[in-house]
Scaffold this motif. Sequence first.
Motif, PDB file in Angstrom:
ATOM      1  N   MET A  66       3.602  -5.285   6.013  1.00  0.00           N
ATOM      2  CA  MET A  66       2.099  -5.447   5.490  1.00  0.00           C
ATOM      3  C   MET A  66       1.950  -5.880   4.007  1.00  0.00           C
ATOM      4  SD  MET A  66       1.252  -1.846   7.349  1.00  0.00           S
ATOM      5  CE  MET A  66      -0.335  -1.566   7.168  1.00  0.00           C
ATOM      6  N   GLY A  67       3.024  -6.435   3.608  1.00  0.00           N
ATOM      7  CA  GLY A  67       2.993  -6.808   1.963  1.00  0.00           C
ATOM      8  C   GLY A  67       3.535  -5.706   0.907  1.00  0.00           C
ATOM      9  N   TYR A  68       4.232  -4.846   1.301  1.00  0.00           N
ATOM     10  CA  TYR A  68       4.709  -3.833   0.441  1.00  0.00           C
ATOM     11  C   TYR A  68       6.451  -4.317   0.025  1.00  0.00           C
ATOM     12  CZ  TYR A  68       0.768  -1.113   1.647  1.00  0.00           C
ATOM     13  OH  TYR A  68      -0.438  -0.424   1.623  1.00  0.00           O
ATOM     14  N   HIS A  69       6.490  -3.989  -1.325  1.00  0.00           N
ATOM     15  CA  HIS A  69       7.713  -4.392  -1.920  1.00  0.00           C
ATOM     16  C   HIS A  69       8.434  -2.722  -2.288  1.00  0.00           C
ATOM     17  CE1 HIS A  69       6.431  -8.160  -1.990  1.00  0.00           C
ATOM     18  NE2 HIS A  69       5.326  -7.879  -2.491  1.00  0.00           N
ATOM     19  N   ALA A  70       9.261  -2.430  -1.463  1.00  0.00           N
ATOM     20  CA  ALA A  70       9.728  -0.832  -1.701  1.00  0.00           C
ATOM     21  C   ALA A  70      10.760  -0.652  -2.652  1.00  0.00           C
ATOM     22  CB  ALA A  70       9.770  -0.044  -0.246  1.00  0.00           C
ATOM     23  N   ARG A  71      10.869   0.506  -2.915  1.00  0.00           N
ATOM     24  CA  ARG A  71      12.078   0.890  -3.546  1.00  0.00           C
ATOM     25  C   ARG A  71      12.431   2.282  -2.933  1.00  0.00           C
ATOM     26  NH1 ARG A  71       8.506   1.144  -7.579  1.00  0.00           N
ATOM     27  NH2 ARG A  71       8.615   3.252  -8.792  1.00  0.00           N
ATOM     28  N   TYR A  72      13.562   3.091  -3.094  1.00  0.00           N
ATOM     29  CA  TYR A  72      13.584   4.151  -2.371  1.00  0.00           C
ATOM     30  C   TYR A  72      14.384   5.079  -3.192  1.00  0.00           C
ATOM     31  CZ  TYR A  72      12.446   1.419   1.744  1.00  0.00           C
ATOM     32  OH  TYR A  72      11.743   0.693   2.623  1.00  0.00           O
ATOM     33  N   SER A 121       3.265   8.785   8.371  1.00  0.00           N
ATOM     34  CA  SER A 121       3.493   7.567   9.005  1.00  0.00           C
ATOM     35  C   SER A 121       2.856   6.423   8.260  1.00  0.00           C
ATOM     36  CB  SER A 121       2.292   7.580  10.225  1.00  0.00           C
ATOM     37  OG  SER A 121       1.068   7.749   9.934  1.00  0.00           O
ATOM     38  N   THR A 122       3.239   5.103   8.932  1.00  0.00           N
ATOM     39  CA  THR A 122       2.766   3.819   8.301  1.00  0.00           C
ATOM     40  C   THR A 122       1.387   3.887   8.059  1.00  0.00           C
ATOM     41  OG1 THR A 122       4.658   2.893   9.802  1.00  0.00           O
ATOM     42  CG2 THR A 122       3.088   1.499   8.630  1.00  0.00           C
ATOM     43  N   LYS A 123       0.629   4.286   8.954  1.00  0.00           N
ATOM     44  CA  LYS A 123      -0.753   4.105   8.772  1.00  0.00           C
ATOM     45  C   LYS A 123      -1.405   5.247   7.565  1.00  0.00           C
ATOM     46  CE  LYS A 123      -5.233   4.205  11.332  1.00  0.00           C
ATOM     47  NZ  LYS A 123      -5.761   4.403  12.696  1.00  0.00           N
ATOM     48  N   TYR A 124      -0.664   6.422   7.487  1.00  0.00           N
ATOM     49  CA  TYR A 124      -0.832   7.357   6.555  1.00  0.00           C
ATOM     50  C   TYR A 124      -0.594   6.725   5.176  1.00  0.00           C
ATOM     51  CZ  TYR A 124      -0.999  11.713   4.007  1.00  0.00           C
ATOM     52  OH  TYR A 124      -1.303  12.667   2.899  1.00  0.00           O
ATOM     53  N   ILE A 125       0.651   6.323   5.056  1.00  0.00           N
ATOM     54  CA  ILE A 125       1.010   5.741   3.804  1.00  0.00           C
ATOM     55  C   ILE A 125       0.196   4.460   3.416  1.00  0.00           C
ATOM     56  CG2 ILE A 125       2.938   4.461   2.616  1.00  0.00           C
ATOM     57  CD1 ILE A 125       4.944   6.023   4.392  1.00  0.00           C
ATOM     58  N   HIS A 126      -0.084   3.633   4.157  1.00  0.00           N
ATOM     59  CA  HIS A 126      -0.998   2.417   4.029  1.00  0.00           C
ATOM     60  C   HIS A 126      -2.287   2.985   3.225  1.00  0.00           C
ATOM     61  CE1 HIS A 126      -2.937  -1.461   3.997  1.00  0.00           C
ATOM     62  NE2 HIS A 126      -3.809  -0.996   4.687  1.00  0.00           N
ATOM     63  N   THR A 127      -2.935   3.880   4.079  1.00  0.00           N
ATOM     64  CA  THR A 127      -4.325   4.637   3.624  1.00  0.00           C
ATOM     65  C   THR A 127      -4.349   5.076   2.282  1.00  0.00           C
ATOM     66  OG1 THR A 127      -4.918   4.691   6.044  1.00  0.00           O
ATOM     67  CG2 THR A 127      -6.216   5.791   4.486  1.00  0.00           C
ATOM     68  N   LEU A 128      -3.166   5.943   2.133  1.00  0.00           N
ATOM     69  CA  LEU A 128      -2.929   6.469   0.676  1.00  0.00           C
ATOM     70  C   LEU A 128      -2.722   5.517  -0.444  1.00  0.00           C
ATOM     71  CD1 LEU A 128      -0.524   9.588   1.121  1.00  0.00           C
ATOM     72  CD2 LEU A 128      -3.064   9.696   0.402  1.00  0.00           C
ATOM     73  N   TYR A 129      -1.879   4.497  -0.182  1.00  0.00           N
ATOM     74  CA  TYR A 129      -1.965   3.684  -1.132  1.00  0.00           C
ATOM     75  C   TYR A 129      -2.925   2.882  -1.376  1.00  0.00           C
ATOM     76  CZ  TYR A 129       0.857  -0.306  -3.441  1.00  0.00           C
ATOM     77  OH  TYR A 129       1.492  -1.109  -4.431  1.00  0.00           O
ATOM     78  N   GLN A 130      -3.864   2.220  -0.448  1.00  0.00           N
ATOM     79  CA  GLN A 130      -4.916   1.494  -0.558  1.00  0.00           C
ATOM     80  C   GLN A 130      -6.068   2.322  -1.195  1.00  0.00           C
ATOM     81  OE1 GLN A 130      -4.765  -1.819   0.128  1.00  0.00           O
ATOM     82  NE2 GLN A 130      -2.776  -1.397   0.692  1.00  0.00           N
ATOM     83  N   THR A 131      -5.991   3.619  -0.844  1.00  0.00           N
ATOM     84  CA  THR A 131      -7.332   4.525  -1.532  1.00  0.00           C
ATOM     85  C   THR A 131      -6.810   4.611  -3.112  1.00  0.00           C
ATOM     86  OG1 THR A 131      -7.517   5.759   0.532  1.00  0.00           O
ATOM     87  CG2 THR A 131      -7.939   6.766  -1.813  1.00  0.00           C
ATOM     88  N   MET A 168     -11.750  -1.355   2.796  1.00  0.00           N
ATOM     89  CA  MET A 168     -10.394  -1.150   2.905  1.00  0.00           C
ATOM     90  C   MET A 168      -9.765  -2.123   4.040  1.00  0.00           C
ATOM     91  SD  MET A 168      -7.802   2.132   3.744  1.00  0.00           S
ATOM     92  CE  MET A 168      -8.641   2.924   2.129  1.00  0.00           C
ATOM     93  N   ASP A 169      -8.615  -2.945   3.648  1.00  0.00           N
ATOM     94  CA  ASP A 169      -7.932  -3.711   4.502  1.00  0.00           C
ATOM     95  C   ASP A 169      -6.897  -2.810   5.143  1.00  0.00           C
ATOM     96  OD1 ASP A 169      -6.233  -5.260   5.916  1.00  0.00           O
ATOM     97  OD2 ASP A 169      -6.304  -7.036   4.507  1.00  0.00           O
ATOM     98  N   THR A 170      -7.152  -2.708   6.420  1.00  0.00           N
ATOM     99  CA  THR A 170      -6.396  -1.670   7.350  1.00  0.00           C
ATOM    100  C   THR A 170      -5.113  -2.436   7.729  1.00  0.00           C
ATOM    101  OG1 THR A 170      -7.354  -2.313   9.348  1.00  0.00           O
ATOM    102  CG2 THR A 170      -8.411  -0.409   7.873  1.00  0.00           C
ATOM    103  N   LEU A 171      -4.909  -3.525   7.526  1.00  0.00           N
ATOM    104  CA  LEU A 171      -3.626  -4.184   7.986  1.00  0.00           C
ATOM    105  C   LEU A 171      -2.602  -5.031   7.017  1.00  0.00           C
ATOM    106  CD1 LEU A 171      -5.483  -6.303  10.914  1.00  0.00           C
ATOM    107  CD2 LEU A 171      -4.319  -4.284  11.231  1.00  0.00           C
ATOM    108  N   GLN A 172      -3.043  -5.249   5.990  1.00  0.00           N
ATOM    109  CA  GLN A 172      -2.235  -5.663   4.807  1.00  0.00           C
ATOM    110  C   GLN A 172      -2.601  -4.849   3.560  1.00  0.00           C
ATOM    111  OE1 GLN A 172       0.109  -8.026   4.972  1.00  0.00           O
ATOM    112  NE2 GLN A 172      -0.038  -8.113   7.069  1.00  0.00           N
ATOM    113  N   ASN A 173      -1.847  -5.040   2.696  1.00  0.00           N
ATOM    114  CA  ASN A 173      -1.860  -4.407   1.336  1.00  0.00           C
ATOM    115  C   ASN A 173      -2.902  -5.309   0.582  1.00  0.00           C
ATOM    116  OD1 ASN A 173      -1.561  -3.068  -1.424  1.00  0.00           O
ATOM    117  ND2 ASN A 173      -0.527  -4.888  -2.027  1.00  0.00           N
ATOM    118  N   ASP A 174      -3.953  -4.967   0.164  1.00  0.00           N
ATOM    119  CA  ASP A 174      -4.964  -5.855  -0.772  1.00  0.00           C
ATOM    120  C   ASP A 174      -4.313  -6.067  -2.290  1.00  0.00           C
ATOM    121  OD1 ASP A 174      -7.011  -7.053  -2.095  1.00  0.00           O
ATOM    122  OD2 ASP A 174      -8.449  -5.667  -1.598  1.00  0.00           O
TER     123      ASP A 174
END
Length: 617
Positions: A576-582, A325-335, A374-380
């Motif tokens: 949330m400040g991410y620049h993605a490639r797929y 999920s968005t929240k899961y991906i964000h939490t993993l990335y910030q961690t 951890m910023d839970t709303l934006q990429n730090d």
Amino acid sequence: MRKKTSLLLAAVLAGVSVTAQPPQFKPSQTQKPPLHGKNWMAITGKPLAATAGSAIFQKGGNAVDAACAMLAATCTMWDVLSWGGETQALIYNPKTKKVIGINAMGVAPTGATASFFKNKGMNWPPEYGPLAAVTPGTPGGLCTMLAEYGTMSLKEVLTPAMQMAEGYPIEAQTANAIEKNKDKIKEWPYSKSVFLPHAGEQREAPEAGEIFKQLELLATLQKMVDAEQVALKKGKSRKEAIYAAYDRFYKGDIAKEFVRGCQEQGGLITLNDLAKWKVLQEEPLTVNYRGIDVYKLPQWTQGPMLLQSLNILENFDLKAMGFNSTKYIHTLYQTMNMTFADRDFYYGDPYFPPAEPMKGLLSKAYAKQRSATMDTLQNDAKVAPGDPYPFQGETNPYLDLLHKTYAVSDKPVDDIYLDKQWRGTTSVEAADKDGWVVSITPSGGWVPACIAGHTGVGMSQRMQSFVLDAALNPFNVVEPGKRPRVTLTPTLALKDGKPFLSFAVQGGDTQDQNLLQFFLDMVEFGMTVQQATEAPNINTDQLYLSLGGEDRKPKPGSILLNVTTPEEVRKQLQKMGYHARYESRTSGPVNAIYFDWKHGSFWGGSSNHGEDYGIAW
């Protein structure tokens, strides 16, 4: 109803946010079947090498014997490592019920100092060639594992590799890598004579399926076996005889030719460097995650980064977030950004001062503090190393460096960058019915490798993982006798005091990213071992590259997502400040063994791309 359930299962595999659905939903089918075995299991990065492991098992060897045979075979196949590289291993000993670390990482040679490289106009040690070489570790690592924990002779274990050195049908991946890198290979005469059998023709590398011969490597392996056999005839024990082979490589005629060939081509390794180097048996680092003890090698690898990540993630309800999920991906990335920042600044060779603050870094209290920031709303975009010293009762002596401006890269992610981040190796996983478990992530000496004289042994390229400036990492500045902080990172996990998982992956800085998510896929989301190897991952680029080139700075917000990521999640992450490639491939080939104690069997998993697979019985 059946159709709706099928769609939900497919959604989980595709990375859809399923927060609103029960988190136990998981994929029901995999592209590769899982392996099942009752007596033994052998998994590695090359089919021929897995066959070598199975041959040893069939002759009565244990998991250590088989792992050594697979290691020897993969080293002979060149694509991602060779005999002059390094070996990192974790072994579970069922007799002591302990996990042992094997540190067969080479060290910087005499004369390899920061000033030496800076005087040559370098900002980092080189990627390739003789000056990129640390002392070879794999021959010593293999001999040590076999002597201490195996049951067979070196002759028996090396037989498959020696047969391959005599000539084996080379696969397209390696053959094409040689052709692609032939201009570099031509800079080194001994490499040219081995890798380019069709010199002067349009295609100078071997063709796929051609019998590729390495007679000088065969002679080197034969010398090691001869040393063992002579010692046995003199009444030496099996262990003593294997160490006689070890000594011939590091102190005898093999060492002399290796050093001559290295120095002739501009390298620094001396006979004394080889003679002084030793394999170290270590106590691994470990943390407990929700009742599971996870083991990694110490801080001369990036392995503790996974342990730190688990400590942080234990403060979140990941299952409730939903898989990818968005929240899961964000939490993993910030961690991972936090733990990579710590890795990049604090990890280094524990046998050299200063002492790394590992007690603080691995404390649950430090992880809780980090999770609270951890910023839970934006990429730090400015995640920096933390301060673990208060969590071990000390004052941080490097606060002035921590407070310096956090340097980032504004260069786009391109194929060259990705090659350095994903640069592969292989992995070896083995287990047997008596309880022995082995996880190895060997590497070094990959194509284009510089071969040392007439040994047939390609030299390591691991020097490039050192830094030359203490401001980047005061624990990882190059100096003679020191090990670089490497990406190579096997893993073992125990539950209720018994083996639970053995897993590893290739892929440079992405290794512990992939392994972290693989582990969570099984533990948090209930996937089988094969489902977890195939599940889509994310990768962060917000870290300092460990391998190659000048552009190593973190790329804030840069993220790799699977092509199946739904549009809703893509849009949310962008905001949330991410620049993605797929990409369709978002993980290196994870190889793993799961221990099914309920049924008394093994489950083997191997990713659904690449050549990795295994054999079981």
